[in-house]
Design a protein around this motif. Structure first.
Motif, PDB file in Angstrom:
ATOM      1  N   SER A 154      56.163  -8.183   7.004  1.00 27.54           N
ATOM      2  CA  SER A 154      57.168  -7.755   6.031  1.00 27.54           C
ATOM      3  C   SER A 154      57.269  -6.242   5.895  1.00 27.54           C
ATOM      4  O   SER A 154      58.307  -5.732   5.486  1.00 27.54           O
ATOM      5  CB  SER A 154      56.867  -8.356   4.652  1.00 27.54           C
ATOM      6  OG  SER A 154      55.654  -7.839   4.132  1.00 27.54           O
ATOM      7  N   TYR A 155      56.180  -5.496   6.246  1.00 26.46           N
ATOM      8  CA  TYR A 155      56.147  -4.070   5.939  1.00 26.46           C
ATOM      9  C   TYR A 155      55.425  -3.316   7.057  1.00 26.46           C
ATOM     10  O   TYR A 155      54.301  -2.843   6.887  1.00 26.46           O
ATOM     11  CB  TYR A 155      55.428  -3.868   4.596  1.00 26.46           C
ATOM     12  CG  TYR A 155      55.660  -2.550   3.888  1.00 26.46           C
ATOM     13  CD1 TYR A 155      56.177  -1.424   4.539  1.00 26.46           C
ATOM     14  CD2 TYR A 155      55.334  -2.407   2.544  1.00 26.46           C
ATOM     15  CE1 TYR A 155      56.369  -0.222   3.884  1.00 26.46           C
ATOM     16  CE2 TYR A 155      55.523  -1.197   1.870  1.00 26.46           C
ATOM     17  CZ  TYR A 155      56.027  -0.108   2.544  1.00 26.46           C
ATOM     18  OH  TYR A 155      56.210   1.086   1.895  1.00 26.46           O
ATOM     19  N   LEU A 160      61.079   0.464   1.657  1.00 25.89           N
ATOM     20  CA  LEU A 160      61.686  -0.250   2.762  1.00 25.89           C
ATOM     21  C   LEU A 160      62.788  -1.155   2.234  1.00 25.89           C
ATOM     22  O   LEU A 160      62.869  -1.440   1.027  1.00 25.89           O
ATOM     23  CB  LEU A 160      60.647  -1.065   3.510  1.00 25.89           C
ATOM     24  CG  LEU A 160      60.168  -2.401   2.918  1.00 25.89           C
ATOM     25  CD1 LEU A 160      59.502  -3.236   4.005  1.00 25.89           C
ATOM     26  CD2 LEU A 160      59.186  -2.182   1.768  1.00 25.89           C
ATOM     27  N   TYR A 208      53.696   0.080   6.261  1.00 27.42           N
ATOM     28  CA  TYR A 208      52.861   0.130   5.060  1.00 27.42           C
ATOM     29  C   TYR A 208      51.743   1.159   5.169  1.00 27.42           C
ATOM     30  O   TYR A 208      51.590   2.046   4.304  1.00 27.42           O
ATOM     31  CB  TYR A 208      52.281  -1.253   4.766  1.00 27.42           C
ATOM     32  CG  TYR A 208      51.360  -1.297   3.577  1.00 27.42           C
ATOM     33  CD1 TYR A 208      51.835  -1.029   2.298  1.00 27.42           C
ATOM     34  CD2 TYR A 208      50.005  -1.595   3.723  1.00 27.42           C
ATOM     35  CE1 TYR A 208      50.986  -1.070   1.193  1.00 27.42           C
ATOM     36  CE2 TYR A 208      49.160  -1.640   2.630  1.00 27.42           C
ATOM     37  CZ  TYR A 208      49.654  -1.375   1.371  1.00 27.42           C
ATOM     38  OH  TYR A 208      48.814  -1.406   0.283  1.00 27.42           O
ATOM     39  N   LYS A 249      63.380  -7.556   2.460  1.00 24.96           N
ATOM     40  CA  LYS A 249      63.325  -8.632   3.445  1.00 24.96           C
ATOM     41  C   LYS A 249      64.138  -9.837   2.978  1.00 24.96           C
ATOM     42  O   LYS A 249      64.883 -10.445   3.756  1.00 24.96           O
ATOM     43  CB  LYS A 249      61.870  -9.034   3.672  1.00 24.96           C
ATOM     44  CG  LYS A 249      61.667 -10.272   4.535  1.00 24.96           C
ATOM     45  CD  LYS A 249      60.199 -10.534   4.782  1.00 24.96           C
ATOM     46  CE  LYS A 249      59.466 -10.995   3.548  1.00 24.96           C
ATOM     47  NZ  LYS A 249      59.660 -12.445   3.252  1.00 24.96           N
ATOM     48  N   GLY A 300      57.184  -5.358  -1.362  1.00 29.60           N
ATOM     49  CA  GLY A 300      56.356  -4.444  -0.595  1.00 29.60           C
ATOM     50  C   GLY A 300      55.972  -3.216  -1.387  1.00 29.60           C
ATOM     51  O   GLY A 300      54.827  -2.736  -1.339  1.00 29.60           O
ATOM     52  N   SER A 301      56.928  -2.685  -2.155  1.00 25.63           N
ATOM     53  CA  SER A 301      56.659  -1.481  -2.941  1.00 25.63           C
ATOM     54  C   SER A 301      55.618  -1.727  -4.022  1.00 25.63           C
ATOM     55  O   SER A 301      54.956  -0.781  -4.481  1.00 25.63           O
ATOM     56  CB  SER A 301      57.954  -0.981  -3.586  1.00 25.63           C
ATOM     57  OG  SER A 301      58.912  -0.651  -2.596  1.00 25.63           O
ATOM     58  N   ASP A 356      63.093  -2.775  -1.414  1.00 27.66           N
ATOM     59  CA  ASP A 356      62.259  -3.971  -1.553  1.00 27.66           C
ATOM     60  C   ASP A 356      61.156  -3.778  -2.594  1.00 27.66           C
ATOM     61  O   ASP A 356      60.279  -2.922  -2.431  1.00 27.66           O
ATOM     62  CB  ASP A 356      61.627  -4.282  -0.190  1.00 27.66           C
ATOM     63  CG  ASP A 356      60.807  -5.555  -0.201  1.00 27.66           C
ATOM     64  OD1 ASP A 356      61.407  -6.629  -0.289  1.00 27.66           O
ATOM     65  OD2 ASP A 356      59.558  -5.469  -0.114  1.00 27.66           O
ATOM     66  N   ALA A 376      66.403  -4.677   6.837  1.00 28.63           N
ATOM     67  CA  ALA A 376      64.954  -4.528   6.966  1.00 28.63           C
ATOM     68  C   ALA A 376      64.529  -4.711   8.409  1.00 28.63           C
ATOM     69  O   ALA A 376      65.142  -5.465   9.172  1.00 28.63           O
ATOM     70  CB  ALA A 376      64.250  -5.552   6.080  1.00 28.63           C
ATOM     71  N   SER A 412      61.220  -5.959  10.148  1.00 30.33           N
ATOM     72  CA  SER A 412      59.917  -6.591   9.977  1.00 30.33           C
ATOM     73  C   SER A 412      59.887  -7.815  10.876  1.00 30.33           C
ATOM     74  O   SER A 412      60.906  -8.215  11.447  1.00 30.33           O
ATOM     75  CB  SER A 412      59.709  -7.013   8.512  1.00 30.33           C
ATOM     76  OG  SER A 412      60.644  -8.020   8.148  1.00 30.33           O
ATOM     77  N   HIS A 467      50.328 -11.012   5.186  1.00 32.14           N
ATOM     78  CA  HIS A 467      50.748  -9.646   4.891  1.00 32.14           C
ATOM     79  C   HIS A 467      50.514  -9.250   3.448  1.00 32.14           C
ATOM     80  O   HIS A 467      50.131  -8.112   3.147  1.00 32.14           O
ATOM     81  CB  HIS A 467      52.214  -9.455   5.271  1.00 32.14           C
ATOM     82  CG  HIS A 467      53.147 -10.451   4.657  1.00 32.14           C
ATOM     83  ND1 HIS A 467      54.313 -10.090   4.013  1.00 32.14           N
ATOM     84  CD2 HIS A 467      53.108 -11.819   4.563  1.00 32.14           C
ATOM     85  CE1 HIS A 467      54.939 -11.174   3.586  1.00 32.14           C
ATOM     86  NE2 HIS A 467      54.226 -12.234   3.902  1.00 32.14           N
TER      87      HIS A 467
END
Length: 431
Positions: A411-412, A18, A415, A21, A240-241, A237, A44, A46, A383
């Motif tokens: 944020s994701y 993604l 996910y 953010k 998140g990853s 990002d 992003a 989110s 999150h």
């Protein structure tokens, strides 16, 4: 909503990371503070970035989106005099806009999340704004907060960086627009210096001149500057990853995450180094991180301040490592959506993990044989906690049920969809 995470032995496939953010919100703010039209490519999506969208519109920016391109016509140093702003549960958006609100006569930031953002402290930024001819009323440094501005003044400004770097970033965005030059001194310590580097990078791209000391504790900001309308491209990002990569690391996997530049200034890029140190088989080239996990990890020690938003995901991986892992210099995790040390570790213990905490450390005694799971645990509306607990659930013997897991959308939002596309067994259920 609850997420029911079932044991999953294997993950396989490819996903696109993604968009960042942190960069999206900074680019949007820089565009709003410019006079003229800017574009942001691959913004992003989110709850946090949507909060910035909503608030800069309320402050007078014109915003259009088509496909993967956002166009923003900014308001410069003349935002619309709104009475109220709703930042949702987005702490960075609140702090960035508290300084921008100083250009308005009176703005109240409302408290829609009393159990999360409503508990977070903002006193250090309030103290700095009060040095700048800005009156602030507040609830012991917390929301609701009302900014009485209209004529903020530059000059000598002191701000503490010991709780969050976001206070400093907020001032760095606003002070170039003042009539006076400013000198900003950071008191005590400065957390997450790498994230301040991201702020300075965005400001430079926007044509703003700031002189920063090598240790990032002193700044000279010329006044009467203008943000340049610009085209910005948001990178993938890492925070998140990190959870996706951790999930791949603790299972039998063959997973590729695209759009993760090996030259990124995101501090969370360090997760690649952490996973390598854990003996996770991976390669990182041409913007792709390729993990061929075998579930066999070894313990590590790392300074967590360098990759704050990915620490919990790495702790989740360390739960299954051989030996004792230690993540230190992480006290600022206590001042996020929840106390990400005490609250998170309490949930890990319920799942069967062997973890300890110090004021600024997380210690993990790994259990390569796995943890029992089979319990329902609390996400604390956070999150990062949700994502990390999911990693643990995938490797547990009986899975986990995570309450309030829909807050991952902060944020994701994709996910769980991304995890399912890789083969993870995750379902939704009503609370």
């Amino acid at each position: 909503m609850k997420a029911i995470v079932r044991p999953t032995s294997s993950l396989k496939g490819e996903i696109q990371a993604l968009s960042s953010k942190n960069y999206t919100t900074r680019y949007m703010l820089a565009a709003a503070l410019a006079e003229g039209e800017s574009t942001v490519r691959f913004p992003a999506r989110s709850e946090d970035s949507d909060a910035m969208r909503r608030c800069i519109r309320d402050l007078g920016a014109e915003l259009r989106e088509e496909g993967e391109t956002m166009t923003i016509v900014g308001f410069g140093r003349h935002p619309k005099p709104v009475k109220e702003l709703d930042v949702g549960n987005a702490g960075a958006v609140l702090r960035f806009l508290m300084s921008v609100a100083a250009f308005c006569p009176e703005v109240t930031f409302v408290n829609k999340y009393p159990q999360s953002l409503g508990k977070r402290p903002h006193q250090d930024l309030i103290d700095a704004l009060q040095q700048m001819n800005v009156r602030v009323t507040h609830n012991d440094g917390k929301l609701p907060i009302t900014i009485y501005g209209g004529s903020p003044k530059g000059g000598r400004i002191e701000v503490s960086g010991s709780v969050s770097s976001q206070y400093l970033s907020s001032l760095l965005f606003m002070t170039p627009l003042l009539d006076e030059d400013s000198e900003i001194t950071v008191l005590h310590d400065l957390k997450s210096k790498i994230i301040v580097g991201q702020t300075l990078e965005v400001l430079e791209q926007a044509g703003i001149r700031i002189e920063a000391s090598d240790d990032l504790m002193h700044y000279r900001v010329p006044g009467r500057q203008r943000y340049r309308p610009q085209e910005y491209v948001v990178q993938g990002d890492y925070p998140g990853s990190a959870a996706i990569l951790a999930a791949a690391a603790v299972t039998e996997s063959d997973v590729v995450v695209h759009r993760l530049s090996e030259f990124s200034r995101q501090g969370e890029r360090a997760v690649v180094d952490v996973l390598r140190a854990m003996n996770v088989p991976l390669t990182h080239a041409n913007g792709d991180v390729h993990v061929k996990g075998n579930g066999k990890l070894k313990a590590v020690e790392f300074d967590g301040d360098q990759f704050t938003d990915a620490v919990l995901a790495m702790v989740a991986a360390a739960v299954f490592a051989e030996g004792t892992s230690r993540f230190y210099n992480v006290e600022n995790l206590r001042y996020k959506e929840c106390d990400r040390i005490t609250d998170f570790l309490n949930e890990l213990r319920k799942a069967g993990a062997d973890v300890e905490e110090r004021q600024s450390e997380i210690i993990v005694h790994g259990r390569p044989e796995g943890v029992e799971g089979g319990v329902e645990i609390d996400a604390h509306f956070d999150h990062r906690v949700i994502m990390a607990l999911t990693v643990v659930g995938l490797r547990s013997h009986k899975g986990l049920t995570i309450r309030d897991a829909h807050h991952v959308a902060k944020s994701y939002p994709q996910y769980f969809d991304h995890l399912r596309s890789l083969g993870a067994q995750v379902d939704w259920a009503d609370d």
